[in-house]
Motif scaffolding. Structure first.
Motif, PDB file in Angstrom:
ATOM      1  N   CYS A 162      25.527  21.688   9.803  1.00 24.75           N
ATOM      2  CA  CYS A 162      24.397  22.302  10.497  1.00 24.75           C
ATOM      3  C   CYS A 162      23.727  23.293   9.553  1.00 24.75           C
ATOM      4  O   CYS A 162      24.429  24.069   8.873  1.00 24.75           O
ATOM      5  CB  CYS A 162      24.870  23.017  11.760  1.00 24.75           C
ATOM      6  SG  CYS A 162      23.530  23.883  12.633  1.00 24.75           S
TER       7      CYS A 162
ATOM      8  N   CYS B 264      27.711  29.189  16.418  1.00 30.20           N
ATOM      9  CA  CYS B 264      27.245  28.497  17.623  1.00 30.20           C
ATOM     10  C   CYS B 264      27.250  29.407  18.853  1.00 30.20           C
ATOM     11  O   CYS B 264      26.427  29.247  19.757  1.00 30.20           O
ATOM     12  CB  CYS B 264      28.101  27.262  17.890  1.00 30.20           C
ATOM     13  SG  CYS B 264      28.004  26.017  16.570  1.00 30.20           S
TER      14      CYS B 264
ATOM     15  N   CYS C 215      25.001  20.979  21.766  1.00 34.72           N
ATOM     16  CA  CYS C 215      23.913  21.520  20.947  1.00 34.72           C
ATOM     17  C   CYS C 215      22.645  20.722  21.228  1.00 34.72           C
ATOM     18  O   CYS C 215      22.629  19.495  21.069  1.00 34.72           O
ATOM     19  CB  CYS C 215      24.270  21.447  19.466  1.00 34.72           C
ATOM     20  SG  CYS C 215      22.933  22.000  18.377  1.00 34.72           S
TER      21      CYS C 215
ATOM     22  N   HIS D  77      21.300  19.003  17.777  1.00 34.15           N
ATOM     23  CA  HIS D  77      22.018  17.821  17.311  1.00 34.15           C
ATOM     24  C   HIS D  77      22.260  16.796  18.422  1.00 34.15           C
ATOM     25  O   HIS D  77      22.612  15.650  18.136  1.00 34.15           O
ATOM     26  CB  HIS D  77      23.367  18.231  16.716  1.00 34.15           C
ATOM     27  CG  HIS D  77      23.257  19.073  15.488  1.00 34.15           C
ATOM     28  ND1 HIS D  77      23.034  18.544  14.234  1.00 34.15           N
ATOM     29  CD2 HIS D  77      23.328  20.420  15.326  1.00 34.15           C
ATOM     30  CE1 HIS D  77      22.978  19.518  13.347  1.00 34.15           C
ATOM     31  NE2 HIS D  77      23.155  20.666  13.978  1.00 34.15           N
ATOM     32  N   ASN D  78      22.109  17.249  19.679  1.00 36.81           N
ATOM     33  CA  ASN D  78      22.388  16.396  20.832  1.00 36.81           C
ATOM     34  C   ASN D  78      23.822  15.877  20.803  1.00 36.81           C
ATOM     35  O   ASN D  78      24.093  14.712  21.089  1.00 36.81           O
ATOM     36  CB  ASN D  78      21.411  15.215  20.902  1.00 36.81           C
ATOM     37  CG  ASN D  78      21.407  14.568  22.287  1.00 36.81           C
ATOM     38  OD1 ASN D  78      21.684  15.227  23.288  1.00 36.81           O
ATOM     39  ND2 ASN D  78      21.103  13.286  22.324  1.00 36.81           N
ATOM     40  N   LEU D  79      24.728  16.769  20.418  1.00 37.37           N
ATOM     41  CA  LEU D  79      26.149  16.446  20.325  1.00 37.37           C
ATOM     42  C   LEU D  79      26.970  17.613  20.848  1.00 37.37           C
ATOM     43  O   LEU D  79      26.503  18.756  20.862  1.00 37.37           O
ATOM     44  CB  LEU D  79      26.563  16.182  18.870  1.00 37.37           C
ATOM     45  CG  LEU D  79      26.108  14.892  18.184  1.00 37.37           C
ATOM     46  CD1 LEU D  79      26.458  14.959  16.708  1.00 37.37           C
ATOM     47  CD2 LEU D  79      26.768  13.680  18.827  1.00 37.37           C
TER      48      LEU D  79
ATOM     49  N   GLU E  56      18.492  19.554   4.337  1.00 35.72           N
ATOM     50  CA  GLU E  56      19.674  20.027   5.059  1.00 35.72           C
ATOM     51  C   GLU E  56      20.933  19.362   4.512  1.00 35.72           C
ATOM     52  O   GLU E  56      21.953  20.022   4.288  1.00 35.72           O
ATOM     53  CB  GLU E  56      19.532  19.731   6.556  1.00 35.72           C
ATOM     54  CG  GLU E  56      18.475  20.574   7.260  1.00 35.72           C
ATOM     55  CD  GLU E  56      18.249  20.122   8.692  1.00 35.72           C
ATOM     56  OE1 GLU E  56      18.924  19.144   9.117  1.00 35.72           O
ATOM     57  OE2 GLU E  56      17.415  20.729   9.391  1.00 35.72           O
TER      58      GLU E  56
ATOM     59  N   ILE F   9      30.008  18.025  15.602  1.00 36.39           N
ATOM     60  CA  ILE F   9      28.999  18.285  14.571  1.00 36.39           C
ATOM     61  C   ILE F   9      29.694  18.485  13.230  1.00 36.39           C
ATOM     62  O   ILE F   9      30.632  19.282  13.115  1.00 36.39           O
ATOM     63  CB  ILE F   9      28.154  19.527  14.932  1.00 36.39           C
ATOM     64  CG1 ILE F   9      27.404  19.283  16.250  1.00 36.39           C
ATOM     65  CG2 ILE F   9      27.178  19.852  13.809  1.00 36.39           C
ATOM     66  CD1 ILE F   9      26.695  20.509  16.775  1.00 36.39           C
TER      67      ILE F   9
ATOM     68  N   ARG G 167      15.293  17.005   6.905  1.00 33.32           N
ATOM     69  CA  ARG G 167      16.676  16.557   7.094  1.00 33.32           C
ATOM     70  C   ARG G 167      17.351  16.324   5.759  1.00 33.32           C
ATOM     71  O   ARG G 167      18.534  16.649   5.583  1.00 33.32           O
ATOM     72  CB  ARG G 167      16.698  15.281   7.935  1.00 33.32           C
ATOM     73  CG  ARG G 167      18.097  14.688   8.130  1.00 33.32           C
ATOM     74  CD  ARG G 167      19.041  15.682   8.766  1.00 33.32           C
ATOM     75  NE  ARG G 167      20.369  15.121   8.914  1.00 33.32           N
ATOM     76  CZ  ARG G 167      21.483  15.848   8.870  1.00 33.32           C
ATOM     77  NH1 ARG G 167      21.425  17.165   8.671  1.00 33.32           N
ATOM     78  NH2 ARG G 167      22.651  15.278   9.012  1.00 33.32           N
TER      79      ARG G 167
END
Length: 206
Positions: free
Chosen positions: A37, A10, A24, A27-29, A186, A34, A183
């Motif tokens: 990733c 990160c 992030c 991820h909007n977190l 992932e 998280i 997704r």
């Protein structure tokens, strides 16, 4: 393990602009919240393979790490088939008589088959022994998978894992859990890495 990945990945990722903010943008977190990733996954498989050892990141050789990942994915994909094959082989050995499963079973210290076995041709005896060895190997693999599954706690990962083990196709699984194909892959990649570590991470690396 996540703390180490946050520090190593990160910090250099443009999505976080580490040092300026810890959120992030992908991820909007907050990075600390998280769970998985794809950038972490890439780092794991590219940097000679990472594994968690007593809470610390340790490196293993790339070749066995990649072998674990490939073997794990193949075994998860074949899990449903292996269950059916175990039933088939057990049925064959039971139908063969003479308590073959008990004589050559996993709890026996050595073969004890007698009686009709003595009247069989050498080829038939060899055939039964070959089937027993294959049965034993399949049972060992299934047991290893079943034990590793208990270590997966993320709900989406558990859903994907169950579906893979049931023999479902990738597109079908993605639709069932309501995510895009990207997704889904992932999540799948993350769960395979975790399963590989749980299944083979304690094996000796030569």
């Amino acid at each position: 393990m996540n703390d180490k990945l946050i520090e190593r990945v990160c910090e250099k990722c443009p999505a976080t602009q580490w040092g300026k903010k810890s959120i992030c943008s992908v991820h909007n977190l907050h990075v600390g919240k998280i769970d998985t990733c794809p950038e972490w996954d890439k780092y794991i498989v590219s940097q000679q393979g990472l594994k968690d050892h007593d809470g610390q990141i340790a490196f293993v050789d790339l070749e066995p790490a990649m072998e674990w990942l490939q073997r794990t994915e193949e075994e998860l994909r074949d899990y449903h088939f292996m269950l059916r094959e175990i039933d088939r082989l057990q049925g064959y050995l039971e139908d063969a008589g003479e308590g073959t499963v008990g004589a050559y079973g996993i709890d026996a210290s050595q073969p004890k088959g007698k009686g009709k076995n003595g009247d069989k041709t050498h080829a038939e005896v060899v055939r039964r022994e070959r089937k027993w060895k294959r049965l034993s190997k399949l049972q060992e693999t299934v047991k290893r998978i079943d034990q590793a599954v208990e270590g997966i706690t993320d709900e989406k990962e558990k859903t994907v894992l169950d579906a893979i083990m049931d023999g479902e196709k990738n597109n079908f699984i993605a639709r069932q859990i309501g995510v895009s194909r990207q997704r889904y892959y992932e999540i799948k990649r993350s769960v395979i890495i975790k399963m590989a570590w749980l299944m083979y991470g304690n094996d000796e690396v030569s």
